[in-house]
Design a protein around this motif. Structure first.
Motif, mmCIF file in Angstrom:
data_model
loop_
_atom_site.group_PDB
_atom_site.id
_atom_site.type_symbol
_atom_site.label_atom_id
_atom_site.label_comp_id
_atom_site.label_asym_id
_atom_site.label_seq_id
_atom_site.Cartn_x
_atom_site.Cartn_y
_atom_site.Cartn_z
ATOM 1 N N LEU A 1 58.051 15.472 46.976
ATOM 2 C CA LEU A 1 57.489 15.237 45.651
ATOM 3 C C LEU A 1 56.036 14.821 45.809
ATOM 4 O O LEU A 1 55.720 13.902 46.572
ATOM 5 C CB LEU A 1 58.275 14.137 44.941
ATOM 6 C CG LEU A 1 57.708 13.637 43.605
ATOM 7 C CD1 LEU A 1 57.691 14.760 42.583
ATOM 8 C CD2 LEU A 1 58.529 12.447 43.110
ATOM 9 N N GLN B 1 52.135 14.539 43.538
ATOM 10 C CA GLN B 1 51.452 14.619 42.255
ATOM 11 C C GLN B 1 50.625 15.891 42.166
ATOM 12 O O GLN B 1 50.177 16.430 43.190
ATOM 13 C CB GLN B 1 50.536 13.409 42.070
ATOM 14 C CG GLN B 1 51.262 12.119 41.736
ATOM 15 C CD GLN B 1 50.316 11.012 41.319
ATOM 16 O OE1 GLN B 1 49.171 10.954 41.768
ATOM 17 N NE2 GLN B 1 50.784 10.127 40.458
ATOM 18 N N ALA B 2 50.425 16.357 40.971
ATOM 19 C CA ALA B 2 49.557 17.512 40.769
ATOM 20 C C ALA B 2 48.192 17.222 41.389
ATOM 21 O O ALA B 2 47.652 16.124 41.242
ATOM 22 C CB ALA B 2 49.415 17.817 39.284
ATOM 23 N N PRO C 1 51.487 22.357 38.586
ATOM 24 C CA PRO C 1 52.837 22.261 38.003
ATOM 25 C C PRO C 1 53.646 23.549 38.144
ATOM 26 O O PRO C 1 54.884 23.501 38.064
ATOM 27 C CB PRO C 1 52.540 21.945 36.529
ATOM 28 C CG PRO C 1 51.230 21.240 36.559
ATOM 29 C CD PRO C 1 50.451 21.919 37.647
ATOM 30 N N PRO D 1 56.230 24.275 41.948
ATOM 31 C CA PRO D 1 57.545 23.816 42.400
ATOM 32 C C PRO D 1 58.528 24.950 42.625
ATOM 33 O O PRO D 1 58.625 25.879 41.823
ATOM 34 C CB PRO D 1 58.025 22.925 41.247
ATOM 35 C CG PRO D 1 56.777 22.423 40.631
ATOM 36 C CD PRO D 1 55.801 23.565 40.755
ATOM 37 N N THR E 1 58.291 19.735 44.866
ATOM 38 C CA THR E 1 58.299 19.269 43.483
ATOM 39 C C THR E 1 56.927 18.679 43.175
ATOM 40 O O THR E 1 56.383 17.919 43.984
ATOM 41 C CB THR E 1 59.381 18.208 43.270
ATOM 42 O OG1 THR E 1 60.645 18.743 43.676
ATOM 43 C CG2 THR E 1 59.466 17.807 41.798
ATOM 44 N N VAL E 2 56.400 19.037 42.023
ATOM 45 C CA VAL E 2 55.072 18.569 41.633
ATOM 46 C C VAL E 2 55.195 17.800 40.326
ATOM 47 O O VAL E 2 55.732 18.327 39.346
ATOM 48 C CB VAL E 2 54.089 19.738 41.469
ATOM 49 C CG1 VAL E 2 52.708 19.229 41.055
ATOM 50 C CG2 VAL E 2 53.989 20.534 42.766
ATOM 51 N N SER E 3 54.711 16.593 40.320
ATOM 52 C CA SER E 3 54.728 15.786 39.101
ATOM 53 C C SER E 3 53.350 15.828 38.449
ATOM 54 O O SER E 3 52.317 15.824 39.119
ATOM 55 C CB SER E 3 55.094 14.340 39.428
ATOM 56 O OG SER E 3 54.119 13.742 40.260
ATOM 57 N N SER E 4 53.366 15.886 37.145
ATOM 58 C CA SER E 4 52.079 15.967 36.421
ATOM 59 C C SER E 4 51.580 14.588 36.036
ATOM 60 O O SER E 4 52.287 13.595 36.161
ATOM 61 C CB SER E 4 52.237 16.834 35.183
ATOM 62 O OG SER E 4 53.272 16.340 34.387
#
Length: 114
Positions: free
Chosen positions: A11, A13-14, A87, A90, A111-114
């Motif tokens: 995981l 971050q963007a 985003p 992923p 996984t990329v979190s915005s």
């Protein structure tokens, strides 16, 4: 027996970075072009990047400029350096031989979190 083992996902971050690795066994790694693929839920698997046995590379338009594929023949390993993750990146990322296919490994989840 051919085996492909991917690692390095996670995981992030963007805008962040990840370095994926794929260790191959059971093939003459140095003689084979290799590719990184990804498959997002509900979508077909797509080729992200490829590298020939002499180091020539090519990239999907969607990742060009953000991703670098490389290989270490001494370690039978192919890498995918991913920067500026978006985003839409992923997916489960997997490697395989580029011009024919062997059994897929388990892949590694990005996984990329915005």
């Amino acid at each position: 027996q051919v085996q492909l083992v991917e690692s390095g996902g996670g995981l992030v971050q963007a805008g962040g970075s990840l370095r994926l690795s794929c260790a191959a066994s059971g093939i003459i790694f140095s003689a084979n072009a290799m590719g990184w693929y990804r498959q997002a839920p509900g979508k077909q698997r797509e080729l992200v990047a490829g590298i020939t046995n002499d180091g020539s590379t090519n990239y999907a338009d969607s990742v060009k400029g953000r991703v670098t594929i490389s290989r270490d023949n001494a370690k039978n390993t192919v890498y995918l350096q991913m920067n500026s993750l978006k985003p839409e990146d992923p997916a489960v990322y997997s490697c395989n031989v580029l011009y024919y296919k062997v059994s897929w490994g388990q892949g590694t989840q990005v996984t990329v979190s915005s």
